[in-house]
Enzyme design. Sequence first.
Site, PDB file in Angstrom:
ATOM      1  N   ASN A 114      29.541 -36.317 -11.957  1.00 27.62           N
ATOM      2  CA  ASN A 114      30.059 -37.115 -10.848  1.00 27.62           C
ATOM      3  C   ASN A 114      28.907 -37.688 -10.036  1.00 27.62           C
ATOM      4  O   ASN A 114      27.737 -37.318 -10.263  1.00 27.62           O
ATOM      5  CB  ASN A 114      30.964 -36.232  -9.954  1.00 27.62           C
ATOM      6  CG  ASN A 114      32.120 -37.024  -9.366  1.00 27.62           C
ATOM      7  OD1 ASN A 114      32.005 -38.229  -9.137  1.00 27.62           O
ATOM      8  ND2 ASN A 114      33.230 -36.355  -9.119  1.00 27.62           N
ATOM      9  N   CYS A 117      24.913 -42.740  -9.335  1.00 29.58           N
ATOM     10  CA  CYS A 117      24.633 -43.866  -8.427  1.00 29.58           C
ATOM     11  C   CYS A 117      23.209 -44.357  -8.641  1.00 29.58           C
ATOM     12  O   CYS A 117      22.276 -43.564  -8.733  1.00 29.58           O
ATOM     13  CB  CYS A 117      24.795 -43.410  -6.974  1.00 29.58           C
ATOM     14  SG  CYS A 117      24.455 -44.727  -5.783  1.00 29.58           S
ATOM     15  N   ILE A 118      23.089 -45.684  -8.740  1.00 33.27           N
ATOM     16  CA  ILE A 118      21.760 -46.295  -8.896  1.00 33.27           C
ATOM     17  C   ILE A 118      21.627 -47.355  -7.814  1.00 33.27           C
ATOM     18  O   ILE A 118      22.549 -48.160  -7.609  1.00 33.27           O
ATOM     19  CB  ILE A 118      21.618 -46.899 -10.302  1.00 33.27           C
ATOM     20  CG1 ILE A 118      21.552 -45.753 -11.328  1.00 33.27           C
ATOM     21  CG2 ILE A 118      20.360 -47.771 -10.398  1.00 33.27           C
ATOM     22  CD1 ILE A 118      21.717 -46.164 -12.740  1.00 33.27           C
ATOM     23  N   LYS A 125      17.804 -52.397 -14.627  1.00 31.80           N
ATOM     24  CA  LYS A 125      16.708 -51.761 -15.376  1.00 31.80           C
ATOM     25  C   LYS A 125      17.196 -50.746 -16.400  1.00 31.80           C
ATOM     26  O   LYS A 125      16.445 -49.883 -16.839  1.00 31.80           O
ATOM     27  CB  LYS A 125      15.765 -51.091 -14.373  1.00 31.80           C
ATOM     28  CG  LYS A 125      15.034 -52.099 -13.475  1.00 31.80           C
ATOM     29  CD  LYS A 125      14.032 -51.400 -12.576  1.00 31.80           C
ATOM     30  CE  LYS A 125      13.407 -52.379 -11.614  1.00 31.80           C
ATOM     31  NZ  LYS A 125      12.567 -53.404 -12.250  1.00 31.80           N
ATOM     32  N   ARG A 126      18.481 -50.785 -16.722  1.00 28.76           N
ATOM     33  CA  ARG A 126      19.024 -49.869 -17.746  1.00 28.76           C
ATOM     34  C   ARG A 126      18.721 -48.415 -17.387  1.00 28.76           C
ATOM     35  O   ARG A 126      18.375 -47.613 -18.264  1.00 28.76           O
ATOM     36  CB  ARG A 126      18.418 -50.207 -19.129  1.00 28.76           C
ATOM     37  CG  ARG A 126      18.587 -51.645 -19.589  1.00 28.76           C
ATOM     38  CD  ARG A 126      19.989 -51.973 -20.024  1.00 28.76           C
ATOM     39  NE  ARG A 126      20.430 -51.130 -21.135  1.00 28.76           N
ATOM     40  CZ  ARG A 126      21.723 -50.798 -21.339  1.00 28.76           C
ATOM     41  NH1 ARG A 126      22.660 -51.225 -20.503  1.00 28.76           N
ATOM     42  NH2 ARG A 126      22.064 -50.036 -22.346  1.00 28.76           N
ATOM     43  N   LEU A 127      18.831 -48.079 -16.103  1.00 25.82           N
ATOM     44  CA  LEU A 127      18.524 -46.719 -15.653  1.00 25.82           C
ATOM     45  C   LEU A 127      19.705 -45.770 -15.895  1.00 25.82           C
ATOM     46  O   LEU A 127      19.514 -44.574 -16.143  1.00 25.82           O
ATOM     47  CB  LEU A 127      18.182 -46.744 -14.157  1.00 25.82           C
ATOM     48  CG  LEU A 127      17.287 -45.649 -13.593  1.00 25.82           C
ATOM     49  CD1 LEU A 127      16.055 -45.442 -14.457  1.00 25.82           C
ATOM     50  CD2 LEU A 127      16.899 -45.967 -12.158  1.00 25.82           C
ATOM     51  N   ALA A 128      20.927 -46.312 -15.889  1.00 32.03           N
ATOM     52  CA  ALA A 128      22.115 -45.449 -16.025  1.00 32.03           C
ATOM     53  C   ALA A 128      22.088 -44.657 -17.345  1.00 32.03           C
ATOM     54  O   ALA A 128      22.233 -43.427 -17.329  1.00 32.03           O
ATOM     55  CB  ALA A 128      23.389 -46.272 -15.906  1.00 32.03           C
ATOM     56  N   THR A 150      34.997 -39.334 -14.807  1.00 33.65           N
ATOM     57  CA  THR A 150      36.019 -40.360 -14.564  1.00 33.65           C
ATOM     58  C   THR A 150      35.306 -41.631 -14.110  1.00 33.65           C
ATOM     59  O   THR A 150      34.186 -41.583 -13.601  1.00 33.65           O
ATOM     60  CB  THR A 150      36.993 -39.931 -13.440  1.00 33.65           C
ATOM     61  OG1 THR A 150      36.222 -39.645 -12.274  1.00 33.65           O
ATOM     62  CG2 THR A 150      37.807 -38.728 -13.850  1.00 33.65           C
TER      63      THR A 150
END
Length: 395
Positions: A114, A117-118, A125-128, A150
């Site tokens: 959960n 957050c970025i 920057k494709r950090l996720a 979710t």
Amino acid sequence: EGAIDSDKTPDDIPNEPLPLLKDFEWCEVDLDSKEEIDDLFTLLHENYVEHQDATFRFNYPPEFFQWALKPPGWLRQWNVGVRVRTTGKLVAFISAIPTNLKIRGKSIKSVEINFLCIHKKLRTKRLAPVLIKEITRRVNKENIWQAMYTAGVVLPSPISVCRYNHRPINWSKLYDVGFSHLPENITKTQMISKYILPSNTIIEGLRKIKFQDIEQVSKLFADYNKNFELVQDFSIEELKHWLIGDEKVIQTYVVENPITKKITDFFSFYLLPFTVLNNPLHKELGIAYLFYYASDCCLDKPRFDPEATKLLSKRLKSLINDALIISKNLKIDVFNALTSQDNNLFLEPLKFGPGDGFLNFYLFNYRSKKINGGMKEDTREWDIENRSNVGIVML
Ligand SMILES: Cc1c(C(=O)c2nccn2C)oc2cccc(OCCCNCc3cccnc3)c12
């Protein structure tokens, strides 16, 4: 149905965190540090999921993080942050908490992911994927191979989907902030009177939960949960954490039969306000989210027995109506619920309205048939006849 990738052990998992872009470094957000809680609040308040064209933002009380992120078995290394090396600014976060899931009777040691957050400025920057891979590495190190999460957005293969529903408590404030609208040929006074609630609860024997109720509540909850295909299998300690905590965050009530002294029902809801942006009249919206509940009514009959359905509908209507009344006295403006559990039995009678948001449930590294989330396939309207088989409520 079952784990997809199931032959790895923690020893196969690298000990080192994934590489990050050179200006950034991994960190563990220390939830016992006021300063770091503030960092997390600031990151989420300014960059987390926004609702309704950014008019509303989650406004986290510090107590919410203590409750949501520190259940029994929580690990420091599962509150993963990314900071700017030079300034120490927190620019990304993701969390995992342990949970025991049960899917169609099969127990699965898992985590719930959960708060991904970025920072808005780092979105391209494709950090996720890096954050998700890193939290997966840290979870795998603890020999856990499944994760539940979710999202409002549709990603590959949701296990279920539920619909947002809202019950106005303070309709005129919702109208002022642009969340509720005035239907044709109805006056504001008529809308306000539609949602009026008494000041006192109605059920005899209703009272706040106490620690000594937990054994009974745990048995009742486990019996009630047999109705659903996807549930959380709480230990006594876990149930205590989730149902009894800071009253600013979690509210739980039980119905104790005055004669037998037995607990026949309970309900809970959590509180998480919204900040209202750019509104001259209101700065904050008080929101209650229906959480777990259970009733001993007709547990001895088949779930969809017509007589049992009638009795359960009556019981849940009065139970959740008292929850609405309590939320009104807590200055809540809108009471939110999903189409999960047996909610479809009371949404209409208690004057909930279907929202335009949907919550998709995902289970990582587990193949499962879809689970009914309480909506009709084609119209996405409330499926009152079949209700839902989702018994889990994720924050
Ligand atoms: C979000 C949400 C909203 C709204 O956006 C909303 N209500 C009134 C006005 N608005 C704009 O309405 C709901 C109804 C059911 C379940 C919900 O959400 C279920 C999941 C909630 N997650 C809260 C959370 C958890 C962890 C971290 N941050 C937030 C919601």
